[in-house]
Each structure stands twice: as structure tokens, then as C-alpha cells.
Design a protein around this motif. Structure first.
Motif, PDB file in Angstrom:
ATOM      1  N   PHE A   1       0.834  -1.200   0.000  1.00 44.75           N
ATOM      2  CA  PHE A   1       0.000   0.000   0.000  1.00 44.75           C
ATOM      3  C   PHE A   1       0.872   1.255   0.000  1.00 44.75           C
ATOM      4  CE2 PHE A   1      -2.905  -3.181   1.330  1.00 44.75           C
ATOM      5  CZ  PHE A   1      -4.168  -2.729   1.000  1.00 44.75           C
ATOM      6  N   HIS A   2       0.334   2.347  -0.533  1.00 42.75           N
ATOM      7  CA  HIS A   2       1.016   3.638  -0.488  1.00 42.75           C
ATOM      8  C   HIS A   2       0.004   4.695  -0.062  1.00 42.75           C
ATOM      9  CE1 HIS A   2      -0.879   3.457  -4.425  1.00 42.75           C
ATOM     10  NE2 HIS A   2      -0.920   4.777  -4.399  1.00 42.75           N
ATOM     11  N   GLY A   3       0.461   5.653   0.721  1.00 46.67           N
ATOM     12  CA  GLY A   3      -0.452   6.688   1.190  1.00 46.67           C
ATOM     13  C   GLY A   3       0.262   7.684   2.064  1.00 46.67           C
ATOM     14  N   GLY A   4      -0.489   8.278   2.995  1.00 44.08           N
ATOM     15  CA  GLY A   4       0.077   9.301   3.851  1.00 44.08           C
ATOM     16  C   GLY A   4      -0.918   9.794   4.873  1.00 44.08           C
ATOM     17  N   LEU A   5      -0.693  11.024   5.308  1.00 51.93           N
ATOM     18  CA  LEU A   5      -1.508  11.665   6.341  1.00 51.93           C
ATOM     19  C   LEU A   5      -2.521  12.589   5.690  1.00 51.93           C
ATOM     20  CD1 LEU A   5      -1.978  12.389   9.378  1.00 51.93           C
ATOM     21  CD2 LEU A   5      -0.271  14.193   9.035  1.00 51.93           C
ATOM     22  N   TRP A   6      -3.753  12.556   6.184  1.00 50.73           N
ATOM     23  CA  TRP A   6      -4.806  13.454   5.715  1.00 50.73           C
ATOM     24  C   TRP A   6      -5.337  14.229   6.907  1.00 50.73           C
ATOM     25  CZ3 TRP A   6      -5.480  14.187   0.727  1.00 50.73           C
ATOM     26  CH2 TRP A   6      -6.550  14.966   0.308  1.00 50.73           C
TER      27      TRP A   6
ATOM     28  N   TYR B   1      -4.185   7.203   5.375  1.00 49.44           N
ATOM     29  CA  TYR B   1      -4.879   6.513   4.302  1.00 49.44           C
ATOM     30  C   TYR B   1      -3.828   5.862   3.419  1.00 49.44           C
ATOM     31  CZ  TYR B   1      -3.088   9.980   1.178  1.00 49.44           C
ATOM     32  OH  TYR B   1      -2.208  10.752   0.463  1.00 49.44           O
ATOM     33  N   ALA B   2      -4.202   4.810   2.731  1.00 44.00           N
ATOM     34  CA  ALA B   2      -3.286   4.169   1.788  1.00 44.00           C
ATOM     35  C   ALA B   2      -4.103   3.345   0.807  1.00 44.00           C
ATOM     36  CB  ALA B   2      -2.281   3.289   2.510  1.00 44.00           C
ATOM     37  N   TYR B   3      -3.576   3.222  -0.412  1.00 48.89           N
ATOM     38  CA  TYR B   3      -4.220   2.458  -1.472  1.00 48.89           C
ATOM     39  C   TYR B   3      -3.312   1.314  -1.914  1.00 48.89           C
ATOM     40  CZ  TYR B   3      -7.096   6.613  -1.688  1.00 48.89           C
ATOM     41  OH  TYR B   3      -7.925   7.649  -1.359  1.00 48.89           O
ATOM     42  N   GLY B   4      -3.899   0.191  -2.245  1.00 50.74           N
ATOM     43  CA  GLY B   4      -3.139  -0.974  -2.689  1.00 50.74           C
ATOM     44  C   GLY B   4      -4.073  -2.142  -2.932  1.00 50.74           C
TER      45      GLY B   4
END
Length: 94
Positions: A18-23, A88-91
Motif C-alpha cells: 500500500f502507499h499513502g500518507g496523512l490526511w 490513508y493508503a491504497y493498494g
């Protein structure tokens, strides 16, 4: 949740593909009726989020990982009186 813990969660998620970050969202912010092609992970760091996933409402605890499968319509709202911070992260799940 401190920066070290936040970075550890993101590192674990990257290891899962997964890849993402802070929201960050102000009080009352709503992201309504989103559908993604990828699976999504979400974790509240501060504040109060409410999620609606395919008609089911969830109120995740701080530090609880939520999985949103690809193709599932979802809404995220900051239901608190303070700024909400969340990862959050998407994968791909599994």
C-alpha cells in the motif's frame, strides 16, 4: 499518535503493498460517495471520523485499521468539533 508510530504504520502498510500518507480535515468536512479501483486502508490518529461503507456506518477508534475494499462506495466525515488527522493508503488486500 506520535510521528514515530505514524511512520511505523505507514511502513507496515508499504510492506503490504500500500502507499499513502496523512490526511487532515476540519470539523464538518465530508468526502461523500467515493469508489476507488484499489483497496484502501484508513486509520484515525486524532479526532472523530464516521465512515459509511455500502450503507453500514462505522465510528473507528483511534489506532483502529479500517479496510475499504475496491469498488465499495464509501463516505468519510469528520463528525467531531476538532480537526481530524488520519492515515490513508491504497493498494491490494490479501
Amino acid at each position: 499518535m506520535d510521528t514515530t508510530t505514524r511512520d511505523e504504520v505507514l511502513k507496515r502498510w508499504r510492506a503490504r503493498g500500500f502507499h499513502g500518507g496523512l490526511w487532515t480535515d476540519p470539523p464538518g468536512r465530508v468526502w461523500e460517495d467515493f469508489v476507488h479501483d484499489d483497496d484502501e486502508l484508513l486509520m484515525v490518529l486524532e479526532g472523530e471520523l464516521e465512515l459509511t461503507l455500502a450503507g453500514k456506518t462505522l465510528v473507528p477508534r483511534v489506532g483502529e485499521e479500517i479496510e475499504i475494499p475496491a469498488g465499495v462506495m464509501h463516505t468519510v466525515r469528520n463528525r467531531g468539533a476538532t480537526t481530524a488527522r488520519w492515515l490513508y493508503a491504497y493498494g491490494r488486500l490479501g
